[in-house]
Write a protein that holds these residues in place. Structure first.
Motif, PDB file in Angstrom:
ATOM      1  N   LEU A  46       7.567 -10.951 -22.575  1.00  0.00           N
ATOM      2  CA  LEU A  46       8.107 -10.339 -21.238  1.00  0.00           C
ATOM      3  C   LEU A  46       8.436 -11.287 -19.972  1.00  0.00           C
ATOM      4  CD1 LEU A  46       9.490  -7.806 -19.876  1.00  0.00           C
ATOM      5  CD2 LEU A  46       7.042  -7.019 -19.510  1.00  0.00           C
ATOM      6  N   ALA A  47       7.348 -11.906 -19.831  1.00  0.00           N
ATOM      7  CA  ALA A  47       7.167 -12.898 -18.698  1.00  0.00           C
ATOM      8  C   ALA A  47       8.072 -14.131 -19.089  1.00  0.00           C
ATOM      9  CB  ALA A  47       5.684 -13.326 -18.341  1.00  0.00           C
ATOM     10  N   GLN A  48       8.517 -14.304 -20.340  1.00  0.00           N
ATOM     11  CA  GLN A  48       9.297 -15.366 -20.651  1.00  0.00           C
ATOM     12  C   GLN A  48       8.475 -16.767 -20.304  1.00  0.00           C
ATOM     13  OE1 GLN A  48      12.974 -15.165 -18.277  1.00  0.00           O
ATOM     14  NE2 GLN A  48      13.609 -13.001 -19.570  1.00  0.00           N
ATOM     15  N   MET A  49       7.201 -16.778 -20.749  1.00  0.00           N
ATOM     16  CA  MET A  49       6.466 -17.927 -20.571  1.00  0.00           C
ATOM     17  C   MET A  49       5.688 -18.187 -21.680  1.00  0.00           C
ATOM     18  SD  MET A  49       4.489 -16.419 -17.027  1.00  0.00           S
ATOM     19  CE  MET A  49       4.008 -18.087 -16.347  1.00  0.00           C
ATOM     20  N   THR A  50       5.087 -19.354 -22.047  1.00  0.00           N
ATOM     21  CA  THR A  50       4.303 -19.633 -23.278  1.00  0.00           C
ATOM     22  C   THR A  50       3.076 -19.017 -23.145  1.00  0.00           C
ATOM     23  OG1 THR A  50       3.149 -21.708 -22.299  1.00  0.00           O
ATOM     24  CG2 THR A  50       5.445 -21.973 -23.222  1.00  0.00           C
ATOM     25  N   ARG A  51       2.370 -18.989 -24.147  1.00  0.00           N
ATOM     26  CA  ARG A  51       0.777 -18.320 -24.130  1.00  0.00           C
ATOM     27  C   ARG A  51       0.239 -18.891 -23.021  1.00  0.00           C
ATOM     28  NH1 ARG A  51      -2.096 -15.750 -28.293  1.00  0.00           N
ATOM     29  NH2 ARG A  51      -4.122 -15.213 -27.146  1.00  0.00           N
ATOM     30  N   TRP A  52       0.239 -20.363 -22.790  1.00  0.00           N
ATOM     31  CA  TRP A  52      -0.875 -21.035 -22.348  1.00  0.00           C
ATOM     32  C   TRP A  52      -0.331 -20.875 -20.387  1.00  0.00           C
ATOM     33  CZ3 TRP A  52      -4.062 -20.875 -25.177  1.00  0.00           C
ATOM     34  CH2 TRP A  52      -3.848 -21.310 -26.707  1.00  0.00           C
ATOM     35  N   GLU A  53       1.042 -20.616 -20.345  1.00  0.00           N
ATOM     36  CA  GLU A  53       1.533 -20.683 -19.072  1.00  0.00           C
ATOM     37  C   GLU A  53       1.313 -19.216 -18.272  1.00  0.00           C
ATOM     38  OE1 GLU A  53       5.678 -23.038 -19.272  1.00  0.00           O
ATOM     39  OE2 GLU A  53       5.574 -20.885 -19.823  1.00  0.00           O
ATOM     40  N   PHE A  54       1.128 -18.398 -19.226  1.00  0.00           N
ATOM     41  CA  PHE A  54       0.652 -16.785 -19.057  1.00  0.00           C
ATOM     42  C   PHE A  54      -0.615 -16.718 -18.921  1.00  0.00           C
ATOM     43  CE2 PHE A  54      -0.088 -11.987 -19.827  1.00  0.00           C
ATOM     44  CZ  PHE A  54       0.828 -11.828 -18.815  1.00  0.00           C
ATOM     45  N   GLU A  55      -1.350 -17.412 -19.562  1.00  0.00           N
ATOM     46  CA  GLU A  55      -3.046 -17.376 -19.447  1.00  0.00           C
ATOM     47  C   GLU A  55      -3.467 -17.859 -18.111  1.00  0.00           C
ATOM     48  OE1 GLU A  55      -5.793 -17.931 -22.580  1.00  0.00           O
ATOM     49  OE2 GLU A  55      -4.340 -16.907 -24.102  1.00  0.00           O
ATOM     50  N   GLU A  56      -2.636 -19.186 -17.809  1.00  0.00           N
ATOM     51  CA  GLU A  56      -2.684 -19.915 -16.381  1.00  0.00           C
ATOM     52  C   GLU A  56      -2.662 -19.043 -15.382  1.00  0.00           C
ATOM     53  OE1 GLU A  56      -1.315 -23.824 -14.081  1.00  0.00           O
ATOM     54  OE2 GLU A  56      -1.094 -23.668 -16.095  1.00  0.00           O
ATOM     55  N   LEU A  57      -1.531 -18.122 -15.483  1.00  0.00           N
ATOM     56  CA  LEU A  57      -1.053 -17.259 -14.492  1.00  0.00           C
ATOM     57  C   LEU A  57      -2.196 -16.071 -14.289  1.00  0.00           C
ATOM     58  CD1 LEU A  57       0.992 -16.509 -12.283  1.00  0.00           C
ATOM     59  CD2 LEU A  57       2.164 -15.094 -14.235  1.00  0.00           C
ATOM     60  N   LEU A  58      -2.480 -15.742 -15.183  1.00  0.00           N
ATOM     61  CA  LEU A  58      -3.706 -14.595 -15.210  1.00  0.00           C
ATOM     62  C   LEU A  58      -4.852 -15.256 -14.533  1.00  0.00           C
ATOM     63  CD1 LEU A  58      -3.824 -13.216 -19.067  1.00  0.00           C
ATOM     64  CD2 LEU A  58      -3.022 -12.135 -16.898  1.00  0.00           C
TER      65      LEU A  58
END
Length: 83
Positions: A46-58
């Motif tokens: 949904l965020a249109q991010m890779t798994r790692w990008e999303f985890e970094e954002l978290l």
């Protein structure tokens, strides 16, 4: 499904022109993940991010990462397809 945002809300956003949809998608994904409504895999899509990008954002947002059986299954599926 289509989400309609009233023009007055779009105009009030303090986001660079052209980034509104991407940023709102990220915010929705973060909120739904935090509420445990979406798995990390679906939230990052949904965020249109890779798994790692999303985890970094978290991490940047100090949102606790929760790991479910569905997350484990997604990880196994991902690992199997990238051997």
């Amino acid at each position: 499904m289509k989400l309609e945002i009233p023009d007055e809300v779009l105009e009030a956003l303090k986001l660079p022109v052209g980034e509104e949809v991407a940023e709102m998608s990220k915010e929705l994904a973060l909120a739904l993940y935090q509420r445990r409504v979406l798995s990390i895999g679906k939230a990052r899509i949904l965020a249109q991010m890779t798994r790692w990008e999303f985890e970094e954002l978290l991490g940047k947002r100090k949102i606790t990462r929760h790991y479910t059986n569905a997350d484990l299954e997604e990880d196994i599926k991902y690992a199997s397809s990238h051997q």
